[in-house]
Design a protein around this motif. Structure first.
Motif, PDB file in Angstrom:
ATOM      1  N   VAL A  51      -2.453   9.983   4.721  1.00 55.51           N
ATOM      2  CA  VAL A  51      -1.124  10.153   4.156  1.00 55.51           C
ATOM      3  C   VAL A  51      -0.242   8.950   4.496  1.00 55.51           C
ATOM      4  O   VAL A  51       0.485   8.439   3.642  1.00 55.51           O
ATOM      5  CB  VAL A  51      -0.477  11.467   4.675  1.00 55.51           C
ATOM      6  N   ALA A  52      -0.312   8.467   5.721  1.00 56.96           N
ATOM      7  CA  ALA A  52       0.484   7.313   6.130  1.00 56.96           C
ATOM      8  C   ALA A  52       0.004   6.054   5.396  1.00 56.96           C
ATOM      9  O   ALA A  52       0.814   5.215   5.034  1.00 56.96           O
ATOM     10  CB  ALA A  52       0.402   7.106   7.635  1.00 56.96           C
ATOM     11  N   GLU A  54      -1.288   5.926   2.395  1.00 49.29           N
ATOM     12  CA  GLU A  54      -0.807   5.995   1.014  1.00 49.29           C
ATOM     13  C   GLU A  54       0.695   5.712   0.945  1.00 49.29           C
ATOM     14  O   GLU A  54       1.172   5.148  -0.040  1.00 49.29           O
ATOM     15  CB  GLU A  54      -1.103   7.381   0.422  1.00 49.29           C
ATOM     16  N   ALA A  55       1.435   6.085   1.978  1.00 52.90           N
ATOM     17  CA  ALA A  55       2.880   5.836   1.975  1.00 52.90           C
ATOM     18  C   ALA A  55       3.185   4.347   2.130  1.00 52.90           C
ATOM     19  O   ALA A  55       4.182   3.854   1.605  1.00 52.90           O
ATOM     20  CB  ALA A  55       3.551   6.625   3.103  1.00 52.90           C
ATOM     21  N   ILE A  56       2.330   3.638   2.846  1.00 56.05           N
ATOM     22  CA  ILE A  56       2.553   2.197   3.058  1.00 56.05           C
ATOM     23  C   ILE A  56       2.174   1.410   1.817  1.00 56.05           C
ATOM     24  O   ILE A  56       2.875   0.506   1.406  1.00 56.05           O
ATOM     25  CB  ILE A  56       1.778   1.724   4.292  1.00 56.05           C
TER      26      ILE A  56
END
Length: 57
Positions: A51-52, A54-56
């Protein structure tokens, strides 16, 4: 945590070989619990990492 699970597994095998069945079953139960906790933590961190990531990007 997996290190402790393996230590309790070895204790369980050795205790079972010497006939200490109560101690062997207790150590095996602890090893099993620690193993599943380690797997759960791994899955949580894997999902959080994805998830992190994909957020970056």
């Amino acid at each position: 945590m997996l290190k402790w699970a393996l230590i309790f597994l070895v204790i369980s095998i050795i205790a079972g070989a010497f006939g200490f069945t109560g101690l062997a079953s207790g150590a095996a139960s602890i090893a099993k619990i620690l193993f599943f906790i380690a797997i759960a933590i791994f899955v949580i961190f894997l999902v959080l990492g994805l998830v992190a990531g994909e957020a970056i990007f």
